[in-house]
Design an enzyme around this catalytic site. Structure first.
Site, PDB file in Angstrom:
ATOM      1  N   ASN A   9      38.994  18.498   3.411  1.00 53.49           N
ATOM      2  CA  ASN A   9      40.498  18.517   3.483  1.00 53.49           C
ATOM      3  C   ASN A   9      41.072  17.367   2.993  1.00 53.49           C
ATOM      4  O   ASN A   9      41.233  16.317   3.691  1.00 53.49           O
ATOM      5  CB  ASN A   9      41.193  18.823   4.660  1.00 53.49           C
ATOM      6  CG  ASN A   9      42.672  18.944   4.580  1.00 53.49           C
ATOM      7  OD1 ASN A   9      43.439  18.946   3.551  1.00 53.49           O
ATOM      8  ND2 ASN A   9      43.400  18.989   5.726  1.00 53.49           N
ATOM      9  N   LYS A  11      43.806  16.419   1.720  1.00 50.01           N
ATOM     10  CA  LYS A  11      45.352  16.184   2.109  1.00 50.01           C
ATOM     11  C   LYS A  11      46.124  15.786   0.782  1.00 50.01           C
ATOM     12  O   LYS A  11      45.573  16.180  -0.323  1.00 50.01           O
ATOM     13  CB  LYS A  11      45.439  15.445   3.269  1.00 50.01           C
ATOM     14  CG  LYS A  11      44.801  15.844   4.388  1.00 50.01           C
ATOM     15  CD  LYS A  11      44.881  15.067   5.718  1.00 50.01           C
ATOM     16  CE  LYS A  11      44.269  15.868   6.744  1.00 50.01           C
ATOM     17  NZ  LYS A  11      44.361  15.075   8.275  1.00 50.01           N
ATOM     18  N   HIS A  95      47.427  24.374   9.601  1.00 48.09           N
ATOM     19  CA  HIS A  95      46.945  22.860   9.819  1.00 48.09           C
ATOM     20  C   HIS A  95      47.910  22.247  10.851  1.00 48.09           C
ATOM     21  O   HIS A  95      49.124  22.511  10.603  1.00 48.09           O
ATOM     22  CB  HIS A  95      46.655  22.116   8.636  1.00 48.09           C
ATOM     23  CG  HIS A  95      46.100  20.783   8.888  1.00 48.09           C
ATOM     24  ND1 HIS A  95      46.977  19.666   9.355  1.00 48.09           N
ATOM     25  CD2 HIS A  95      44.783  20.421   8.808  1.00 48.09           C
ATOM     26  CE1 HIS A  95      45.888  18.763   9.438  1.00 48.09           C
ATOM     27  NE2 HIS A  95      45.027  18.937   9.203  1.00 48.09           N
ATOM     28  N   GLU A  97      49.442  19.518  10.588  1.00 48.37           N
ATOM     29  CA  GLU A  97      50.268  18.768   9.904  1.00 48.37           C
ATOM     30  C   GLU A  97      51.355  19.616   9.355  1.00 48.37           C
ATOM     31  O   GLU A  97      52.440  19.365   9.294  1.00 48.37           O
ATOM     32  CB  GLU A  97      49.879  17.963   8.798  1.00 48.37           C
ATOM     33  CG  GLU A  97      49.067  16.591   9.392  1.00 48.37           C
ATOM     34  CD  GLU A  97      47.708  16.127   8.690  1.00 48.37           C
ATOM     35  OE1 GLU A  97      47.806  16.444   7.456  1.00 48.37           O
ATOM     36  OE2 GLU A  97      47.092  15.409   9.323  1.00 48.37           O
ATOM     37  N   GLU A 167      41.035  22.080  16.044  1.00 45.53           N
ATOM     38  CA  GLU A 167      41.256  20.464  15.510  1.00 45.53           C
ATOM     39  C   GLU A 167      42.355  20.161  16.641  1.00 45.53           C
ATOM     40  O   GLU A 167      43.628  20.314  16.433  1.00 45.53           O
ATOM     41  CB  GLU A 167      42.089  20.758  14.249  1.00 45.53           C
ATOM     42  CG  GLU A 167      41.063  20.978  13.197  1.00 45.53           C
ATOM     43  CD  GLU A 167      41.569  20.385  11.808  1.00 45.53           C
ATOM     44  OE1 GLU A 167      40.795  19.815  11.271  1.00 45.53           O
ATOM     45  OE2 GLU A 167      42.893  20.259  11.340  1.00 45.53           O
ATOM     46  N   GLY A 173      43.080  12.131  12.516  1.00 45.37           N
ATOM     47  CA  GLY A 173      43.180  10.859  11.845  1.00 45.37           C
ATOM     48  C   GLY A 173      43.483   9.743  13.037  1.00 45.37           C
ATOM     49  O   GLY A 173      43.830   8.757  12.454  1.00 45.37           O
ATOM     50  N   SER A 212      38.615  13.531  13.402  1.00 46.02           N
ATOM     51  CA  SER A 212      37.683  12.413  13.247  1.00 46.02           C
ATOM     52  C   SER A 212      36.447  12.522  13.501  1.00 46.02           C
ATOM     53  O   SER A 212      35.411  11.845  13.907  1.00 46.02           O
ATOM     54  CB  SER A 212      38.376  11.529  14.310  1.00 46.02           C
ATOM     55  OG  SER A 212      39.693  10.940  14.320  1.00 46.02           O
TER      56      SER A 212
HETATM   57  P1  PGA Z   1      40.503  13.556   9.971  1.00 46.84           P
HETATM   58  O1  PGA Z   1      41.417  15.190   9.745  1.00 46.84           O
HETATM   59  O2  PGA Z   1      39.024  13.855   9.959  1.00 46.84           O
HETATM   60  O3  PGA Z   1      41.100  12.558   9.273  1.00 46.84           O
HETATM   61  O4  PGA Z   1      40.873  13.347  11.496  1.00 46.84           O
HETATM   62  C1  PGA Z   1      40.996  16.458  10.012  1.00 46.84           C
HETATM   63  C2  PGA Z   1      41.961  17.335   9.726  1.00 46.84           C
HETATM   64  O5  PGA Z   1      42.963  17.164   9.456  1.00 46.84           O
HETATM   65  O6  PGA Z   1      41.577  18.355   9.184  1.00 46.84           O
END
Ligand code: PGA
Length: 250
Positions: A9, A11, A95, A97, A167, A173, A212
């Site tokens: 992803n 983003k 997601h 976010e 997740e 993140g 992560s």
């Molecule tokens: P990250 O994000 O690997 O940077 O923690 C995962 C995600 O948001 O799908």
């Protein structure tokens, strides 16, 4: 053996040159590893044409979002139809976010799942608890609620197309990964929830972990019985790191 998926992803990162290079490089890794893992990229919408032009069919395409409407006066939205035309096989839906920053609440998520399925796009349905919810021991209730609403109206044919991504919000993140045991126990719970609808579909459903995931911790996560791959954010922007993660499967 269940299908394994590692999805990157991106983003809101990258540009046309970045997309061309990464997609070319990843296409060859996707070809090499195609018998063990399906590699998927989710670039920003505006870079999708570059991705399509430069990738091979071994590298699969996902969107980071999809509209819950079909077409019309919805400024800034992208429909499932448009994504299907680009050969998008997957759509990341719900997601955290999107849920936290853009109002994708459970009802909207359910509509987006339905819209993508209508056009033959497999939803990668994201579920996960916040740190507060985990500390209050509400993790499983939260996950159950998110799954219930998103999946309740699907028939078996549709449910078969769904991929679930667990997740934990506190792991996205932040550099804090769930331990393999923590993730495994939620993945097993998700599979059991799906099994209430159909044991066969639950057994075959890819349930991937995100939050992560890095080259250094991917192997131990992917070794768990109910973890069928990963949804990778930050580490999916680096070719070497992302390739290592893909190779950590199987
Ligand atoms: P990250 O994000 O690997 O940077 O923690 C995962 C995600 O948001 O799908």
């Amino acid at each position: 053996m269940r299908r394994k998926i590692v999805a990157g992803n991106w983003k809101m990162n990258g540009n046309r040159q970045f997309a061309k290079k990464l997609v070319e490089d990843l296409s060859s890794v996707a070809g090499e590893l195609k018998d063990s893992v399906e590699i998927v990229i989710a670039p920003p919408f505006i870079l999708m044409a570059d991705a399509v032009q430069n990738k091979t069919s071994d590298l699969k395409l996902a969107s980071q979002n999809v509209s819950n409407f079909d077409n019309g006066a919805f400024t800034g939205e992208t429909s499932a139809d448009m994504l299907a035309e680009f050969g998008c096989q997957y759509s990341i839906i719900g997601h955290s976010e999107r849920r936290a920053l853009f109002g994708d609440l459970d009802g909207v998520v359910a509509n987006k799942v339905a819209k993508s399925l209508e056009k033959g796009i497999s939803p990668i349905l994201c579920v996960g608890e916040t740190l507060e919810e985990r500390d209050a021991e509400k993790t499983l209730d939260v996950i159950r609620g998110q799954l219930d609403i998103a999946l309740k109206d699907l028939n078996e044919q549709q449910l078969k197309q769904v991929v679930v991504a667990y997740e934990p919000v506190w792991a996205i993140g932040t550099g804090k990964t769930a331990t393999p045991e923590q993730a495994q126990s939620v993945h097993a719970f998700i599979r059991n929830e799906v099994a209430v609808k159909s044991q066969l579909i639950a057994n075959a459903m890819p349930i991937i972990y995100g939050g992560s995931v890095k080259a250094r911790n991917a192997k131990e996560l992917f070794a768990m019985a109910d973890i069928d791959g990963g949804l990778i954010g930050g580490a999916s922007l680096k070719f070497e790191e992302f390739s290592e993660i893909c190779k950590a499967i199987g």
